[in-house]
Write a protein that holds these residues in place. Sequence first.
Motif, PDB file in Angstrom:
ATOM      1  N   ASN A   1       0.801  -1.224   0.000  1.00  0.00           N
ATOM      2  CA  ASN A   1       0.000   0.000   0.000  1.00  0.00           C
ATOM      3  C   ASN A   1       0.837   1.279   0.000  1.00  0.00           C
ATOM      4  OD1 ASN A   1      -2.949  -0.389  -0.168  1.00  0.00           O
ATOM      5  ND2 ASN A   1      -2.522  -1.868   1.447  1.00  0.00           N
ATOM      6  N   ARG A   2       2.165   1.157   0.117  1.00  0.00           N
ATOM      7  CA  ARG A   2       3.036   2.317  -0.094  1.00  0.00           C
ATOM      8  C   ARG A   2       3.170   2.609  -1.588  1.00  0.00           C
ATOM      9  NH1 ARG A   2       8.114   0.520   3.128  1.00  0.00           N
ATOM     10  NH2 ARG A   2       9.092   1.395   1.277  1.00  0.00           N
ATOM     11  N   TYR A   3       2.973   1.595  -2.418  1.00  0.00           N
ATOM     12  CA  TYR A   3       3.188   1.727  -3.862  1.00  0.00           C
ATOM     13  C   TYR A   3       1.906   1.594  -4.687  1.00  0.00           C
ATOM     14  CZ  TYR A   3       8.055   1.127  -2.558  1.00  0.00           C
ATOM     15  OH  TYR A   3       9.285   1.284  -1.982  1.00  0.00           O
TER      16      TYR A   3
ATOM     17  N   ASN B   1       0.870  -5.571 -10.384  1.00  0.00           N
ATOM     18  CA  ASN B   1       1.525  -4.989 -11.560  1.00  0.00           C
ATOM     19  C   ASN B   1       2.008  -3.572 -11.277  1.00  0.00           C
ATOM     20  OD1 ASN B   1       1.457  -7.088 -13.434  1.00  0.00           O
ATOM     21  ND2 ASN B   1      -0.672  -6.662 -13.936  1.00  0.00           N
ATOM     22  N   GLU B   2       1.186  -2.813 -10.571  1.00  0.00           N
ATOM     23  CA  GLU B   2       1.574  -1.447 -10.211  1.00  0.00           C
ATOM     24  C   GLU B   2       2.795  -1.463  -9.293  1.00  0.00           C
ATOM     25  OE1 GLU B   2      -0.440   2.569  -8.300  1.00  0.00           O
ATOM     26  OE2 GLU B   2      -1.726   0.908  -8.915  1.00  0.00           O
ATOM     27  N   LEU B   3       2.796  -2.390  -8.331  1.00  0.00           N
ATOM     28  CA  LEU B   3       3.930  -2.554  -7.428  1.00  0.00           C
ATOM     29  C   LEU B   3       5.192  -2.893  -8.221  1.00  0.00           C
ATOM     30  CD1 LEU B   3       5.222  -2.974  -4.586  1.00  0.00           C
ATOM     31  CD2 LEU B   3       4.427  -5.342  -4.743  1.00  0.00           C
ATOM     32  N   LEU B   4       5.104  -3.861  -9.124  1.00  0.00           N
ATOM     33  CA  LEU B   4       6.273  -4.264  -9.909  1.00  0.00           C
ATOM     34  C   LEU B   4       6.809  -3.115 -10.757  1.00  0.00           C
ATOM     35  CD1 LEU B   4       5.317  -7.863 -11.106  1.00  0.00           C
ATOM     36  CD2 LEU B   4       6.876  -7.212  -9.259  1.00  0.00           C
TER      37      LEU B   4
ATOM     38  N   GLU C   1      11.096   0.893 -11.516  1.00  0.00           N
ATOM     39  CA  GLU C   1      11.540   2.282 -11.652  1.00  0.00           C
ATOM     40  C   GLU C   1      12.570   2.631 -10.579  1.00  0.00           C
ATOM     41  OE1 GLU C   1       7.865   4.450 -11.370  1.00  0.00           O
ATOM     42  OE2 GLU C   1       7.397   4.184 -13.499  1.00  0.00           O
ATOM     43  N   HIS C   2      12.271   2.299  -9.329  1.00  0.00           N
ATOM     44  CA  HIS C   2      13.186   2.588  -8.219  1.00  0.00           C
ATOM     45  C   HIS C   2      14.507   1.854  -8.413  1.00  0.00           C
ATOM     46  CE1 HIS C   2      10.505   4.823  -5.416  1.00  0.00           C
ATOM     47  NE2 HIS C   2       9.565   4.186  -6.102  1.00  0.00           N
TER      48      HIS C   2
ATOM     49  N   ALA D   1      18.221   3.534  -8.810  1.00  0.00           N
ATOM     50  CA  ALA D   1      19.268   3.198  -7.839  1.00  0.00           C
ATOM     51  C   ALA D   1      20.482   2.586  -8.534  1.00  0.00           C
ATOM     52  CB  ALA D   1      18.711   2.242  -6.785  1.00  0.00           C
ATOM     53  N   THR D   2      20.246   1.725  -9.513  1.00  0.00           N
ATOM     54  CA  THR D   2      21.339   1.096 -10.245  1.00  0.00           C
ATOM     55  C   THR D   2      22.145   2.134 -11.019  1.00  0.00           C
ATOM     56  OG1 THR D   2      20.123  -0.982 -10.429  1.00  0.00           O
ATOM     57  CG2 THR D   2      21.909  -0.626 -12.011  1.00  0.00           C
ATOM     58  N   GLN D   3      21.476   3.060 -11.691  1.00  0.00           N
ATOM     59  CA  GLN D   3      22.172   4.127 -12.421  1.00  0.00           C
ATOM     60  C   GLN D   3      23.037   4.958 -11.477  1.00  0.00           C
ATOM     61  OE1 GLN D   3      18.957   4.999 -15.960  1.00  0.00           O
ATOM     62  NE2 GLN D   3      19.341   6.613 -14.542  1.00  0.00           N
ATOM     63  N   ARG D   4      22.483   5.311 -10.332  1.00  0.00           N
ATOM     64  CA  ARG D   4      23.233   6.120  -9.367  1.00  0.00           C
ATOM     65  C   ARG D   4      24.456   5.358  -8.852  1.00  0.00           C
ATOM     66  NH1 ARG D   4      18.393   8.890  -5.803  1.00  0.00           N
ATOM     67  NH2 ARG D   4      17.812  10.418  -7.387  1.00  0.00           N
TER      68      ARG D   4
END
Length: 191
Positions: free
Chosen positions: A9-11, A121-124, A129-130, A134-137
């Motif tokens: 429910n956070r996502y 699906n929305e969670l995934l 995206e996150h 994070a990987t790019q950073r």
Amino acid sequence: MHPLFQYINRYAIISEGDFSVFVDHFTEKKIRKKQLLLQEGTVCEHMAFIVKGSLRKYYIDEKGVDHTVDLYIENWWAGDRESFVKLTPSVYNIDAWQDCELLLISRENTLKLRNQCPAFNELLLKLDEHNTIATQRRITSSISATAKKRYEDFVDCHPYFIQRFPQHIIASYLGITKDTLSRVRKKALRR
């Protein structure tokens, strides 16, 4: 309230009724400190949601040196996505740094939930995206940042890891030596 329900429910929005169907696709597992969740050379058959405890993902190079790739704590997902998706042997090990309580979901149940539950699906999508950001950073940081800057960013983004993992694991995660981390930390404490 179930930790996974709160997490979802956070996502995305999921009702308690839908959650009872959702959670049926998971199996509970407990592992003890130092026990492996995933061993190099095996296929990652489950992704794990961490209810309690901490885990580390690492690989061992040709010289026998282990390199920490990821650290995980409560309300994080652990696993090897490439192995999980492609059903190929993993190059990683994942071990417990504390006793853990996990909720495991198989690839088959992941695919079922994707078809049955829009909130999943929305969670995934949000997790992807996150993860991409994070990987790019992390790649940018490992290519161009000093050891001091990597440590400062790590403390800013993940202050809770400092208490949960020993210095040599944090140094490995940052791609620096334990001695370098010790010097950087001493300088930071003097300020």
